[in-house]
Design a protein around this motif. Structure first.
Motif, PDB file in Angstrom:
ATOM      1  N   GLU A   1      -4.489   8.988   5.193  1.00 13.98           N
ATOM      2  CA  GLU A   1      -3.961   9.477   3.981  1.00 13.98           C
ATOM      3  C   GLU A   1      -4.399   9.105   2.847  1.00 13.98           C
ATOM      4  OE1 GLU A   1      -2.515   8.189   6.708  1.00 13.98           O
ATOM      5  OE2 GLU A   1      -1.384   9.726   7.786  1.00 13.98           O
ATOM      6  N   TYR A   2      -4.710   7.883   2.599  1.00 12.92           N
ATOM      7  CA  TYR A   2      -5.259   7.301   1.256  1.00 12.92           C
ATOM      8  C   TYR A   2      -6.691   8.007   1.054  1.00 12.92           C
ATOM      9  CZ  TYR A   2      -1.380   4.197   1.676  1.00 12.92           C
ATOM     10  OH  TYR A   2      -0.164   3.431   2.086  1.00 12.92           O
TER      11      TYR A   2
ATOM     12  N   ASN B   1      -5.096  -1.447   2.967  1.00 18.30           N
ATOM     13  CA  ASN B   1      -5.075  -0.962   3.977  1.00 18.30           C
ATOM     14  C   ASN B   1      -6.019   0.108   4.243  1.00 18.30           C
ATOM     15  OD1 ASN B   1      -4.505   0.252   6.470  1.00 18.30           O
ATOM     16  ND2 ASN B   1      -2.511   0.607   5.963  1.00 18.30           N
TER      17      ASN B   1
ATOM     18  N   ASP C   1       0.758  -1.205   0.072  1.00 19.04           N
ATOM     19  CA  ASP C   1      -0.086  -0.080   0.046  1.00 19.04           C
ATOM     20  C   ASP C   1       0.873   1.574  -0.059  1.00 19.04           C
ATOM     21  OD1 ASP C   1       0.548  -0.842   2.973  1.00 19.04           O
ATOM     22  OD2 ASP C   1      -0.652   0.905   3.278  1.00 19.04           O
TER      23      ASP C   1
ATOM     24  N   THR D   1      -7.793   1.345   6.659  1.00 13.04           N
ATOM     25  CA  THR D   1      -7.997   2.353   7.685  1.00 13.04           C
ATOM     26  C   THR D   1      -6.684   3.567   7.676  1.00 13.04           C
ATOM     27  OG1 THR D   1      -6.457   0.881   9.030  1.00 13.04           O
ATOM     28  CG2 THR D   1      -8.773   0.451   9.116  1.00 13.04           C
ATOM     29  N   LYS D   2      -6.004   3.676   6.446  1.00 12.57           N
ATOM     30  CA  LYS D   2      -5.277   4.625   6.369  1.00 12.57           C
ATOM     31  C   LYS D   2      -5.715   5.976   5.977  1.00 12.57           C
ATOM     32  CE  LYS D   2      -0.761   5.299   5.715  1.00 12.57           C
ATOM     33  NZ  LYS D   2       0.444   5.050   6.761  1.00 12.57           N
TER      34      LYS D   2
END
Length: 126
Positions: A76-77, A71, A41, A73-74
């Motif tokens: 920033e993405y 991912n 990721d 729960t990131k």
């Protein structure tokens, strides 16, 4: 167990090529690294950010969606996906992604500002 992410030096090398405007070289190297690290990721995120800088929003969207599958729960993405959607005038989707980034704990002035701009453009309010 092998890492899902490439070495930092490889990521920095790709980033440096993007910053030097060697876009084709950077893109080719990124694609090669993705063959070795298809579940990275971080690599997808780095590639997505650089594609945004190039103005390649459709490809960037694809990279961020793949990164979120790996991912989810990131924050920033979600933020970057909001940037892409706003750039493509998909304001409803942009708003959803900015809100999701904030819900996941992203504390970014830019995220709040971009959310406010999208809400303003749609005539919506908080």
């Amino acid at each position: 167990m092998t890492s899902q992410n490439p070495p930092l030096s490889d990521l920095e090398k790709i980033n440096s090529k993007f910053e030097s405007k060697l876009f084709l070289d950077a893109k080719i190297e990124s694609q090669e690294l993705l063959k070795k690290f298809p579940r990275s990721d971080i690599l997808l995120g780095v590639l997505g950010i650089n594609l945004v800088k190039m103005g390649d929003f459709e490809d960037a969207r694809e990279k961020f969606l793949l990164a979120l599958k790996i991912n989810p729960t990131k924050p920033e993405y979600f933020y970057q996906l909001g940037v892409v959607e706003a750039s493509l005038s998909n304001l409803k989707s942009a708003i959803q992604n900015f809100r999701r980034a904030i819900d996941l704990g992203l504390k970014s002035y830019n995220c709040y500002l971009k959310l406010a701009r999208c809400l303003d453009k749609t005539g919506a309010s908080e």
